[in-house]
Structures are given as C-alpha cells and as structure tokens.
Design a protein around this motif. Structure first.
Motif, PDB file in Angstrom:
ATOM      1  N   GLN A  93     -13.098  16.058   8.533  1.00  0.00           N
ATOM      2  CA  GLN A  93     -13.278  14.612   8.450  1.00  0.00           C
ATOM      3  C   GLN A  93     -13.500  13.946   9.805  1.00  0.00           C
ATOM      4  O   GLN A  93     -13.816  12.769   9.864  1.00  0.00           O
ATOM      5  N   PHE A  94     -13.321  14.675  10.897  1.00  0.00           N
ATOM      6  CA  PHE A  94     -13.423  14.066  12.223  1.00  0.00           C
ATOM      7  C   PHE A  94     -14.543  14.644  13.073  1.00  0.00           C
ATOM      8  O   PHE A  94     -14.800  14.165  14.157  1.00  0.00           O
ATOM      9  N   GLY A  95     -15.193  15.687  12.632  1.00  0.00           N
ATOM     10  CA  GLY A  95     -16.289  16.270  13.390  1.00  0.00           C
ATOM     11  C   GLY A  95     -15.829  17.287  14.420  1.00  0.00           C
ATOM     12  O   GLY A  95     -14.819  17.952  14.259  1.00  0.00           O
ATOM     13  N   ASN A  96     -16.573  17.373  15.515  1.00  0.00           N
ATOM     14  CA  ASN A  96     -16.284  18.327  16.583  1.00  0.00           C
ATOM     15  C   ASN A  96     -15.720  17.626  17.810  1.00  0.00           C
ATOM     16  O   ASN A  96     -16.126  16.512  18.144  1.00  0.00           O
ATOM     17  N   GLY A  97     -14.819  18.323  18.481  1.00  0.00           N
ATOM     18  CA  GLY A  97     -14.334  17.895  19.783  1.00  0.00           C
ATOM     19  C   GLY A  97     -15.022  18.740  20.844  1.00  0.00           C
ATOM     20  O   GLY A  97     -15.092  19.969  20.723  1.00  0.00           O
ATOM     21  N   ILE A  98     -15.540  18.083  21.861  1.00  0.00           N
ATOM     22  CA  ILE A  98     -16.266  18.764  22.938  1.00  0.00           C
ATOM     23  C   ILE A  98     -15.501  18.574  24.237  1.00  0.00           C
ATOM     24  O   ILE A  98     -15.138  17.451  24.590  1.00  0.00           O
ATOM     25  N   MET A  99     -15.234  19.663  24.941  1.00  0.00           N
ATOM     26  CA  MET A  99     -14.606  19.593  26.261  1.00  0.00           C
ATOM     27  C   MET A  99     -15.703  19.690  27.316  1.00  0.00           C
ATOM     28  O   MET A  99     -16.554  20.579  27.256  1.00  0.00           O
ATOM     29  N   PHE A 100     -15.675  18.755  28.278  1.00  0.00           N
ATOM     30  CA  PHE A 100     -16.627  18.782  29.377  1.00  0.00           C
ATOM     31  C   PHE A 100     -16.107  19.753  30.430  1.00  0.00           C
ATOM     32  O   PHE A 100     -14.995  19.622  30.907  1.00  0.00           O
ATOM     33  N   MET A 101     -16.935  20.722  30.792  1.00  0.00           N
ATOM     34  CA  MET A 101     -16.507  21.765  31.715  1.00  0.00           C
ATOM     35  C   MET A 101     -17.097  21.621  33.110  1.00  0.00           C
ATOM     36  O   MET A 101     -16.427  21.904  34.087  1.00  0.00           O
ATOM     37  N   LYS A 102     -18.367  21.225  33.201  1.00  0.00           N
ATOM     38  CA  LYS A 102     -19.003  21.128  34.521  1.00  0.00           C
ATOM     39  C   LYS A 102     -20.060  20.026  34.506  1.00  0.00           C
ATOM     40  O   LYS A 102     -21.023  20.092  33.762  1.00  0.00           O
ATOM     41  N   PHE A 103     -19.854  19.029  35.349  1.00  0.00           N
ATOM     42  CA  PHE A 103     -20.802  17.932  35.499  1.00  0.00           C
ATOM     43  C   PHE A 103     -21.860  18.327  36.525  1.00  0.00           C
ATOM     44  O   PHE A 103     -21.566  19.034  37.479  1.00  0.00           O
ATOM     45  N   GLU A 104     -23.068  17.818  36.336  1.00  0.00           N
ATOM     46  CA  GLU A 104     -24.109  18.002  37.336  1.00  0.00           C
ATOM     47  C   GLU A 104     -24.173  16.766  38.229  1.00  0.00           C
ATOM     48  O   GLU A 104     -23.907  15.650  37.781  1.00  0.00           O
ATOM     49  N   ASP A 105     -24.521  16.982  39.468  1.00  0.00           N
ATOM     50  CA  ASP A 105     -24.692  15.904  40.450  1.00  0.00           C
ATOM     51  C   ASP A 105     -23.479  14.969  40.467  1.00  0.00           C
ATOM     52  O   ASP A 105     -22.362  15.442  40.538  1.00  0.00           O
ATOM     53  N   ASP A 106     -23.716  13.656  40.379  1.00  0.00           N
ATOM     54  CA  ASP A 106     -22.626  12.683  40.447  1.00  0.00           C
ATOM     55  C   ASP A 106     -22.204  12.203  39.052  1.00  0.00           C
ATOM     56  O   ASP A 106     -21.646  11.117  38.891  1.00  0.00           O
ATOM     57  N   GLY A 107     -22.435  13.019  38.039  1.00  0.00           N
ATOM     58  CA  GLY A 107     -22.141  12.648  36.658  1.00  0.00           C
ATOM     59  C   GLY A 107     -20.687  12.293  36.400  1.00  0.00           C
ATOM     60  O   GLY A 107     -20.388  11.340  35.682  1.00  0.00           O
ATOM     61  N   GLU A 108     -19.771  13.040  37.004  1.00  0.00           N
ATOM     62  CA  GLU A 108     -18.351  12.769  36.792  1.00  0.00           C
ATOM     63  C   GLU A 108     -17.983  11.381  37.323  1.00  0.00           C
ATOM     64  O   GLU A 108     -17.281  10.615  36.664  1.00  0.00           O
ATOM     65  N   GLN A 109     -18.484  11.028  38.500  1.00  0.00           N
ATOM     66  CA  GLN A 109     -18.201   9.715  39.079  1.00  0.00           C
ATOM     67  C   GLN A 109     -18.826   8.600  38.240  1.00  0.00           C
ATOM     68  O   GLN A 109     -18.214   7.540  38.057  1.00  0.00           O
ATOM     69  N   ARG A 110     -20.036   8.816  37.731  1.00  0.00           N
ATOM     70  CA  ARG A 110     -20.690   7.807  36.892  1.00  0.00           C
ATOM     71  C   ARG A 110     -19.907   7.580  35.595  1.00  0.00           C
ATOM     72  O   ARG A 110     -19.726   6.447  35.159  1.00  0.00           O
ATOM     73  N   LEU A 111     -19.445   8.675  34.980  1.00  0.00           N
ATOM     74  CA  LEU A 111     -18.668   8.545  33.755  1.00  0.00           C
ATOM     75  C   LEU A 111     -17.340   7.849  34.038  1.00  0.00           C
ATOM     76  O   LEU A 111     -16.921   6.971  33.287  1.00  0.00           O
ATOM     77  N   ARG A 112     -16.674   8.220  35.119  1.00  0.00           N
ATOM     78  CA  ARG A 112     -15.405   7.593  35.492  1.00  0.00           C
ATOM     79  C   ARG A 112     -15.593   6.077  35.653  1.00  0.00           C
ATOM     80  O   ARG A 112     -14.809   5.284  35.123  1.00  0.00           O
ATOM     81  N   LYS A 113     -16.636   5.670  36.349  1.00  0.00           N
ATOM     82  CA  LYS A 113     -16.896   4.246  36.576  1.00  0.00           C
ATOM     83  C   LYS A 113     -17.156   3.526  35.248  1.00  0.00           C
ATOM     84  O   LYS A 113     -16.667   2.419  35.020  1.00  0.00           O
ATOM     85  N   PHE A 114     -17.925   4.147  34.367  1.00  0.00           N
ATOM     86  CA  PHE A 114     -18.196   3.579  33.051  1.00  0.00           C
ATOM     87  C   PHE A 114     -16.895   3.374  32.275  1.00  0.00           C
ATOM     88  O   PHE A 114     -16.651   2.303  31.711  1.00  0.00           O
ATOM     89  N   LEU A 115     -16.053   4.402  32.240  1.00  0.00           N
ATOM     90  CA  LEU A 115     -14.799   4.332  31.488  1.00  0.00           C
ATOM     91  C   LEU A 115     -13.831   3.303  32.069  1.00  0.00           C
ATOM     92  O   LEU A 115     -13.108   2.639  31.318  1.00  0.00           O
ATOM     93  N   GLU A 116     -13.826   3.151  33.383  1.00  0.00           N
ATOM     94  CA  GLU A 116     -12.946   2.169  34.007  1.00  0.00           C
ATOM     95  C   GLU A 116     -13.294   0.750  33.583  1.00  0.00           C
ATOM     96  O   GLU A 116     -12.444  -0.138  33.636  1.00  0.00           O
ATOM     97  N   GLY A 117     -14.523   0.523  33.148  1.00  0.00           N
ATOM     98  CA  GLY A 117     -14.953  -0.796  32.709  1.00  0.00           C
ATOM     99  C   GLY A 117     -14.640  -1.082  31.248  1.00  0.00           C
ATOM    100  O   GLY A 117     -14.953  -2.148  30.735  1.00  0.00           O
ATOM    101  N   LEU A 118     -14.025  -0.124  30.536  1.00  0.00           N
ATOM    102  CA  LEU A 118     -13.721  -0.280  29.118  1.00  0.00           C
ATOM    103  C   LEU A 118     -12.254  -0.594  28.899  1.00  0.00           C
ATOM    104  O   LEU A 118     -11.403  -0.243  29.718  1.00  0.00           O
ATOM    105  N   ASP A 119     -11.952  -1.212  27.759  1.00  0.00           N
ATOM    106  CA  ASP A 119     -10.552  -1.422  27.344  1.00  0.00           C
ATOM    107  C   ASP A 119     -10.146  -0.217  26.511  1.00  0.00           C
ATOM    108  O   ASP A 119     -10.877   0.181  25.599  1.00  0.00           O
ATOM    109  N   PRO A 120      -8.972   0.369  26.781  1.00  0.00           N
ATOM    110  CA  PRO A 120      -8.510   1.497  25.959  1.00  0.00           C
ATOM    111  C   PRO A 120      -8.264   1.027  24.536  1.00  0.00           C
ATOM    112  O   PRO A 120      -7.920  -0.112  24.307  1.00  0.00           O
ATOM    113  N   ARG A 121      -8.414   1.933  23.580  1.00  0.00           N
ATOM    114  CA  ARG A 121      -8.151   1.568  22.184  1.00  0.00           C
ATOM    115  C   ARG A 121      -6.707   1.550  21.871  1.00  0.00           C
ATOM    116  O   ARG A 121      -5.862   1.950  22.564  1.00  0.00           O
TER     117      ARG A 121
END
Length: 112
Positions: free
Chosen positions: A84-112
């Motif tokens: 009923q919930f689908g798949n869970g995906i673990m991120f193992m290796k980011f390319e380039d500055d992807g980890e920093q971009r994702l971190r910045k995006f998430l910091e701009g969100l309100d937690p649920r």
C-alpha cells in the motif's frame, strides 16, 4: 501479548522526512527505460514512491530528482517494498553538488 521494548519501537530514520511530491525518474539496473514518478515523501538520503509494479528489494537504481530547474543524479537502492505504500529508495551516492542542492531544497520546507 508480547510488547517490544521502547527502543525497538523508536524512529529509525536519521534525517527528517518531508511529505512532498517531487518529480523523480528511476532506472532499475539493467532496464532500458526509466520509470517516471513523483516522490510521496523525501529526506536527505532517501524517498518513497508509489509504483504500481513495485521493484524488488535490493535492486540498484539510477535516480534523477528534479528540483526546480535542477536535475540531481543519484545512485540508489530499493530498501523497502510495501503493497500500500510503494517502494522505499535509499540514496547511496550523489553526483556533483547534488547532496548540497537537495539539502538546501529540504531546508526550505516545513516538516510534516
């Protein structure tokens, strides 16, 4: 009726999970065509996706998240499969500055 210790019931996630729908492309190892979906939730090191034909646990996937105008390529692995919930995906290796971009995006969100 046996009860699990409180520690066993504690939250296992190390990073805040956000209920957010972000375009995601999954390409399972060995597949010729990627699967286009949206995340149902997202954290710094993983996500959940609703998918009709769920992927098997353990399979490696090439993930591409689309955040605004940025595409973030990530190597990942399927770690959960729930009917009923689908798949869970673990991120193992980011390319380039992807980890920093994702971190910045998430910091701009309100937690649920």
């Amino acid at each position: 009726m046996s009860r699990q210790p409180a520690i066993a019931q504690a939250e296992r996630r190390l990073h805040q999970r956000y209920s957010v729908h972000v375009p995601i492309q999954l390409q399972p190892e060995g597949a010729a065509t990627p699967i286009l979906l949206e995340t149902s939730n997202l954290s710094l090191y993983g996500c959940s996706v609703m998918i009709a034909l769920q992927l098997p646990v353990g399979i490696r996937v090439q993930v591409t998240l689309t955040l605004a105008e940025h595409r973030i390529p990530i190597r990942g692995r399927v770690i959960t499969r729930h009917p009923q919930f689908g798949n869970g995906i673990m991120f193992m290796k980011f390319e380039d500055d992807g980890e920093q971009r994702l971190r910045k995006f998430l910091e701009g969100l309100d937690p649920r």
